[in-house]
Design a protein around this motif. Structure first.
Motif, PDB file in Angstrom:
ATOM      1  N   VAL A  38       4.838  -1.771  -1.370  1.00 30.98           N
ATOM      2  CA  VAL A  38       4.291  -0.884  -2.399  1.00 30.98           C
ATOM      3  C   VAL A  38       2.782  -0.812  -2.244  1.00 30.98           C
ATOM      4  O   VAL A  38       2.119  -1.836  -2.022  1.00 30.98           O
ATOM      5  N   SER A  39       2.242   0.391  -2.341  1.00 29.07           N
ATOM      6  CA  SER A  39       0.799   0.604  -2.316  1.00 29.07           C
ATOM      7  C   SER A  39       0.364   1.203  -3.643  1.00 29.07           C
ATOM      8  O   SER A  39       1.041   2.085  -4.185  1.00 29.07           O
ATOM      9  N   VAL A  40      -0.773   0.734  -4.158  1.00 30.69           N
ATOM     10  CA  VAL A  40      -1.326   1.294  -5.402  1.00 30.69           C
ATOM     11  C   VAL A  40      -2.655   1.997  -5.131  1.00 30.69           C
ATOM     12  O   VAL A  40      -3.362   2.361  -6.069  1.00 30.69           O
ATOM     13  N   ASP A  41      -2.970   2.196  -3.841  1.00 31.02           N
ATOM     14  CA  ASP A  41      -4.227   2.862  -3.484  1.00 31.02           C
ATOM     15  C   ASP A  41      -4.004   3.948  -2.434  1.00 31.02           C
ATOM     16  O   ASP A  41      -4.804   4.132  -1.525  1.00 31.02           O
ATOM     17  N   GLY A  42      -2.886   4.672  -2.565  1.00 32.54           N
ATOM     18  CA  GLY A  42      -2.645   5.806  -1.688  1.00 32.54           C
ATOM     19  C   GLY A  42      -2.285   5.453  -0.269  1.00 32.54           C
ATOM     20  O   GLY A  42      -2.445   6.286   0.628  1.00 32.54           O
ATOM     21  N   GLY A  43      -1.798   4.247  -0.027  1.00 27.77           N
ATOM     22  CA  GLY A  43      -1.376   3.851   1.304  1.00 27.77           C
ATOM     23  C   GLY A  43      -2.412   3.106   2.111  1.00 27.77           C
ATOM     24  O   GLY A  43      -2.170   2.785   3.280  1.00 27.77           O
ATOM     25  N   GLU A  44      -3.569   2.810   1.516  1.00 27.12           N
ATOM     26  CA  GLU A  44      -4.593   2.048   2.233  1.00 27.12           C
ATOM     27  C   GLU A  44      -4.162   0.590   2.427  1.00 27.12           C
ATOM     28  O   GLU A  44      -4.394  -0.006   3.465  1.00 27.12           O
ATOM     29  N   ASN A  45      -3.560   0.020   1.405  1.00 26.94           N
ATOM     30  CA  ASN A  45      -3.107  -1.366   1.447  1.00 26.94           C
ATOM     31  C   ASN A  45      -1.691  -1.431   0.867  1.00 26.94           C
ATOM     32  O   ASN A  45      -1.318  -0.630   0.011  1.00 26.94           O
ATOM     33  N   TRP A  46      -0.928  -2.417   1.349  1.00 25.24           N
ATOM     34  CA  TRP A  46       0.467  -2.553   0.935  1.00 25.24           C
ATOM     35  C   TRP A  46       0.759  -3.981   0.490  1.00 25.24           C
ATOM     36  O   TRP A  46       0.215  -4.934   1.058  1.00 25.24           O
ATOM     37  N   GLN A  47       1.606  -4.112  -0.531  1.00 22.17           N
ATOM     38  CA  GLN A  47       2.088  -5.407  -0.995  1.00 22.17           C
ATOM     39  C   GLN A  47       3.610  -5.427  -0.897  1.00 22.17           C
ATOM     40  O   GLN A  47       4.267  -4.414  -1.151  1.00 22.17           O
ATOM     41  N   GLN A  48       4.155  -6.577  -0.551  1.00 21.02           N
ATOM     42  CA  GLN A  48       5.601  -6.677  -0.444  1.00 21.02           C
ATOM     43  C   GLN A  48       6.214  -6.860  -1.830  1.00 21.02           C
ATOM     44  O   GLN A  48       5.837  -7.756  -2.583  1.00 21.02           O
ATOM     45  N   ALA A  49       7.161  -6.005  -2.161  1.00 24.87           N
ATOM     46  CA  ALA A  49       7.835  -6.074  -3.452  1.00 24.87           C
ATOM     47  C   ALA A  49       8.973  -7.085  -3.409  1.00 24.87           C
ATOM     48  O   ALA A  49       9.457  -7.459  -2.333  1.00 24.87           O
ATOM     49  N   GLN A  50       9.396  -7.519  -4.583  1.00 23.74           N
ATOM     50  CA  GLN A  50      10.540  -8.410  -4.686  1.00 23.74           C
ATOM     51  C   GLN A  50      11.812  -7.576  -4.715  1.00 23.74           C
ATOM     52  O   GLN A  50      11.920  -6.599  -5.459  1.00 23.74           O
ATOM     53  N   LEU A  51      12.806  -7.962  -3.899  1.00 22.93           N
ATOM     54  CA  LEU A  51      14.085  -7.271  -3.859  1.00 22.93           C
ATOM     55  C   LEU A  51      15.062  -7.971  -4.798  1.00 22.93           C
ATOM     56  O   LEU A  51      15.231  -9.184  -4.743  1.00 22.93           O
ATOM     57  N   GLN A  52      15.688  -7.190  -5.648  1.00 25.02           N
ATOM     58  CA  GLN A  52      16.659  -7.741  -6.583  1.00 25.02           C
ATOM     59  C   GLN A  52      18.009  -7.886  -5.897  1.00 25.02           C
ATOM     60  O   GLN A  52      18.485  -6.966  -5.231  1.00 25.02           O
ATOM     61  N   LYS A  53      18.647  -9.037  -6.048  1.00 22.41           N
ATOM     62  CA  LYS A  53      19.981  -9.237  -5.485  1.00 22.41           C
ATOM     63  C   LYS A  53      21.025  -8.592  -6.380  1.00 22.41           C
ATOM     64  O   LYS A  53      20.806  -8.452  -7.588  1.00 22.41           O
ATOM     65  N   PRO A  54      22.167  -8.174  -5.829  1.00 25.79           N
ATOM     66  CA  PRO A  54      22.574  -8.317  -4.437  1.00 25.79           C
ATOM     67  C   PRO A  54      21.922  -7.272  -3.537  1.00 25.79           C
ATOM     68  O   PRO A  54      21.626  -6.162  -3.987  1.00 25.79           O
TER      69      PRO A  54
END
Length: 428
Positions: A340-356
């Motif tokens: 996920v990026s909150v600055d238009g794609g300049e930087n990215w953070q890995q989101a948490q995936l919900q199981k399953p």
């Protein structure tokens, strides 16, 4: 798919703790301020608010049996299918799932997206038949009771229309407008492989031509490899029999393949050496390229994601912590990662995936976000277990041009304005 590392788990836990601390401080301050201001101030906002006793506690509610088939609360009456009021006709048309209003990964049957080519037939299951013929040792006509005698299986998979969305502007305002031709359910039925084996496949069997019992007699050609892999003959959805809009009493399910191939109201399977080259795989559901050529038989839906909250048509009420959440999916298997990026794609953070986290099913992702009140562009990108990375719209257009109608799996950005209003950033 590999399990999360200790570092991944630490990051998720730290983010959650930080989110909860900030949320508790904000919520606690608001609550304390309200209580110290006396109950009279709260009551002034509405007679049903604390410390008053709400009206629904003063009388008995509806008795058992008032709804033999349960319906949603009247306060959720706006959570309905997104059906355009400007269609030229409604026999060959579509209705979209309100993705921005849903949670988790399962789509309720009443909100599952629809796509019809000749209206929705009313079929008596006692008179419906499935004919299996062609390159088989034992041609057979199955009743619905015959189909249900086979060993059953239940699996969770998404369905998506290949024109979800198209390449040309105007792009939609909401998540539903953009990619609402997408839904996910638990499907129950029988393995197509088992049914084909019962009939006995002959040498040279390369394709199975499926035909629906609607007025359009929709016909699609399925590679035999898919038929012998994870294809199903489905008669139930989310624990109940299929709705008529979803192919009652029998449909074909091809996990990961474009929605049009999952033929509804299934009445015939013709085993052949060649595809049928029907209308739905020649003049329609092919991908026109910039040089005038067309890609045909582009069955798979590529990795894709969309942020559903906050998303177009919504508004952030205040600065501070918010949860960014959405869904990701891939026709090639499991989702491995969502950034996920909150600055238009300049930087990215890995989101948490919900199981399953399931193969060829929707996967819910989440990321805590502290919004400082300034304009922002938020977006997500999916990576599936093959390593494929969801592209930007510019990257897709550079390869395919905008003549194509199908298989747009681009990253979709949302613009958050200073007043909290969220709009489609691609429309700017």
């Amino acid at each position: 798919m590999s399990e999360p590392t200790d570092a991944d788990n630490d990051l998720a836990q730290t983010s959650r703790r930080r989110f909860l601390r900030g949320g508790a401080a904000i919520g606690g301050a608001a609550l304390a301020g309200g209580l110290l201001g006396s109950g009279d101030a709260l009551a002034a906002e509405g007679d049903n608010l604390p410390p008053n006793v709400p009206e629904w506690m003063k009388v008995p509610g509806d008795p058992m049996g008032s709804q033999p088939y349960g319906t949603p609360s009247p306060f959720e009456k706006n959570v309905v299918k997104n059906i355009s009021k400007n269609l030229p006709q409604y026999l060959s048309a579509s209705g979209r799932t309100p993705l921005q209003d849903l949670e988790g990964i399962i789509t309720p049957n009443g909100l599952f997206y629809e796509r019809h080519h000749g209206g929705v037939p009313t079929i008596d299951p006692a008179q419906h038949r499935l004919m299996l013929h062609g390159l088989v040792d034992r041609p057979v006509v199955f009743t619905m009771e015959d189909i249900r005698r086979f060993p059953s299986q239940s699996r969770i998979h998404f369905l998506e229309c290949s024109g979800n969305p198209v390449y040309k502007k105007p792009y939609g305002k909401t998540a539903s407008d953009l990619v609402g031709l997408l839904s996910c359910a638990e499907w129950t039925g029988v393995s197509l492989k088992l049914v084909l084996q019962e009939a006995g496949l002959q040498p040279g069997a390369k394709w199975v031509v499926a035909e629906g019992a609607d007025a359009a007699a929709l016909t699609r050609s399925i590679p035999i490899e898919k038929c012998l892999d994870d294809a199903m003959l489905v008669y139930s959805q989310n624990g109940e029999r299929l709705r008529p809009q979803q192919g009652y009493p029998l449909r074909l399910l091809l996990p990961g393949f474009e929605g049009n191939m999952n033929v509804k109201w299934l009445r015939r399977l013709h085993v052949t050496t060649e595809p049928a080259y029907s209308r739905e795989e020649t003049s329609k559901y092919t991908d026109l390229m910039p040089d005038g050529s067309a890609r045909e038989f582009t069955f798979y839906m590529e990795a894709k994601s969309i942020i559903t909250r906050p998303s177009g048509g919504q508004r952030l009420a205040a600065k501070g912590f918010h949860e960014i959440t959405g869904i990701a999916w891939s026709g090639h298997g499991k989702i491995r990662q969502v950034d996920v990026s909150v600055d238009g794609g300049e930087n990215w953070q890995q989101a948490q995936l919900q199981k399953p986290i399931l193969t060829r099913a929707l996967t819910r992702f989440r990321l805590p976000w502290r919004w400082d009140g300034s304009p922002a562009v938020i977006q997500s990108r999916a990576i599936d277990e093959t390593g494929y990375v969801q592209p930007t719209l510019a990257e897709l257009l550079a390869v395919r041009g905008d003549n194509s109608f199908y298989h747009n799996n681009a990253i979709w950005p949302w613009h958050v304005a200073a007043d909290g209003e969220v709009t489609n950033a691609a429309n700017a």
